[in-house]
Enzyme design. Structure first.
Site, mmCIF file in Angstrom:
data_model
loop_
_atom_site.group_PDB
_atom_site.id
_atom_site.type_symbol
_atom_site.label_atom_id
_atom_site.label_comp_id
_atom_site.label_asym_id
_atom_site.label_seq_id
_atom_site.Cartn_x
_atom_site.Cartn_y
_atom_site.Cartn_z
ATOM 1 N N TYR A 120 8.092 6.534 -0.019
ATOM 2 C CA TYR A 120 8.987 7.659 0.237
ATOM 3 C C TYR A 120 10.235 7.702 -0.625
ATOM 4 O O TYR A 120 10.928 8.715 -0.647
ATOM 5 C CB TYR A 120 9.333 7.695 1.721
ATOM 6 C CG TYR A 120 8.120 8.040 2.552
ATOM 7 C CD1 TYR A 120 7.667 9.350 2.623
ATOM 8 C CD2 TYR A 120 7.392 7.051 3.202
ATOM 9 C CE1 TYR A 120 6.532 9.676 3.345
ATOM 10 C CE2 TYR A 120 6.253 7.366 3.929
ATOM 11 C CZ TYR A 120 5.824 8.678 3.997
ATOM 12 O OH TYR A 120 4.688 8.997 4.694
ATOM 13 N N PHE A 411 9.080 7.052 15.511
ATOM 14 C CA PHE A 411 8.353 8.304 15.766
ATOM 15 C C PHE A 411 7.362 8.581 14.644
ATOM 16 O O PHE A 411 7.387 7.939 13.621
ATOM 17 C CB PHE A 411 9.320 9.480 15.924
ATOM 18 C CG PHE A 411 10.356 9.598 14.837
ATOM 19 C CD1 PHE A 411 10.065 10.227 13.641
ATOM 20 C CD2 PHE A 411 11.627 9.051 15.000
ATOM 21 C CE1 PHE A 411 11.012 10.345 12.632
ATOM 22 C CE2 PHE A 411 12.587 9.165 14.018
ATOM 23 C CZ PHE A 411 12.277 9.799 12.827
#
Length: 411
Positions: A120, A411
């Protein structure tokens, strides 16, 4: 030709099948139902090769605590690409669409937890918080250097937990940066689910609060337990207490909760997987052979979508006046030379013609934004260029927070 578009609710089960394929997972029906319910409430982006879903990304509608503010911050989840379509620009296409949507919605930030840390950074995400795993040898009473708070402890029914501890969590979230909002659905489907998603041997959630009757609680702990396994079996282990969350008003309250956990019958180890690096337990524990840090890892990854909006939204601990040369290949509006003037009274961020004091990529700025990474450390690592001596130290002083940013909301 891969088409990037919305994933309708009718395709959520297809998206889950793709995610389970990519992450080598096969949840039971309860877990699948929980994932489905969470994704219904998410923004969903898919990559379709004809009618075949070959990539998927969802975003929770979060707000994220930052110093002095609580801006919108989509929380990316279930990011996956089919093994048949890797290295074909699918992830880049979905990420570009997510950044476009977040920009249009006025969200200055986006966040995620990275399954693979190498992925990322190229999309501008930086590791903004750090977590540690703490283990306590509870074969003997927990040795402490401070006196625990002796107000009453009380067990709370999980069904009542959101009403009892939810407001306390919301208040604590605003004290420590890096924490997303937690909806009633996330309390129910994630933190208080009857069966743990990762370990079906763990008990249902248990909640203990501390405080005088008829007074606001002064802290709580949410945990699960695992009974001791049989000796010699493939699952042989000692009894375990897994701490999912512990919040406390004072060190004495925290000491009382940790002491309680370490004293639970038929258990021999307390494992707290998601604790902040500056957890007071690491200082008030009397025996650091009994209380050990067993792992440290990047936790929340942050992306500054609108650098100016993000910088001017947060509060600042000290005055700073620096010219930043920011590089951002994904969002060109962020790139350029800008003058940041900030302090306890607020901040401005404007285009500048002056020479840069610091030059850095947007991912490094994201890593430092919450105060969890020092700019000076990135200068020392060769990732930030300091053209004006002292500029990094000045920016670090302004970014500093009383406690380090941290979240256990995966999450």
């Amino acid at each position: 030709m891969v088409d990037i578009r919305d994933v309708p609710e009718a395709d959520i089960d297809r998206a889950l099948e793709l995610a389970y394929l990519v992450f080598h997972d096969r949840p039971e029906k309860e877990g699948r139902d929980r994932h489905h319910a969470l994704l219904v409430a998410c923004d969903r982006i898919g990559a379709y090769d004809g009618d075949v879903l070959v990539g998927f990304m969802a975003a929770h509608d979060f707000r994220l605590s930052v110093p002095g503010a609580d801006p919108r911050c989509p929380g990316l989840t279930f990011v996956c690409v089919a093994p048949t379509h890797r290295r074909r620009g699918v992830l880049t296409g979905m990420m570009s669409e997510m950044l476009r949507r977040a920009t249009a919605a006025g969200s200055p930030l986006a966040a995620l937890w990275a399954s693979e840390a190498a992925i990322y950074g190229r999309f501008g995400f930086g590791g903004a918080t750090t977590g540690v795993t703490i283990e306590i040898d509870s074969t003997r009473p927990l040795a402490l250097r401070i006196d625990p708070d002796r107000r009453p402890l009380q067990l709370v029914d999980p069904a009542d937990a959101p009403a009892v501890i939810g407001p306390y969590h919301e208040a604590a979230r605003r004290v420590r940066a890096g924490r997303p909002t937690r909806s009633a659905e996330r309390w129910r489907e994630e933190w208080l689910a009857e069966q743990d998603e990762e370990d079906d041997e763990l008990s249902p959630p248990r909640i203990i609060t501390l405080g005088d009757p008829d007074e606001p609680i002064a802290g709580y702990v949410l945990y699960r337990t695992k009974p001791a396994g049989e000796g010699g079996s493939a699952r042989a282990h000692t009894g375990l207490v897994r701490v999912d969350e512990l919040e406390a008003d004072t060190p004495a309250v925290a000491a009382a909760l940790w002491e309680c956990l370490a004293a639970l019958d038929l258990t021999h180890k307390v494992c707290a997987w998601g604790r902040p690096v500056d957890d007071p337990l690491l200082h008030f524990a009397a025996d650091r052979d009994q209380v050990r840090v067993t792992a440290q890892y990047p936790a929340l990854w942050l992306r500054l979508i609108d650098v100016g909006a993000a910088l001017t939204a947060r509060s600042w601990a000290a005055p700073v006046d620096v010219v930043l040369e920011v590089h951002d290949v994904r969002l060109p509006a962020n790139a350029g030379r800008f003058r940041l003037r900030a302090g306890p009274d607020g901040a401005t961020y404007e285009h500048a013609d002056a020479a840069a004091d610091l030059a850095l990529d947007v991912r490094e700025l994201a890593a430092c934004y919450l105060g969890g990474t020092r700019v000076g450390d990135l200068v020392a690592a060769g990732l930030v260029r300091e053209h004006a001596p002292g500029a990094a130290a000045a920016l670090d002083a302004a970014l500093r927070t009383p406690v380090l940013p941290h979240t256990a909301d995966e999450f």
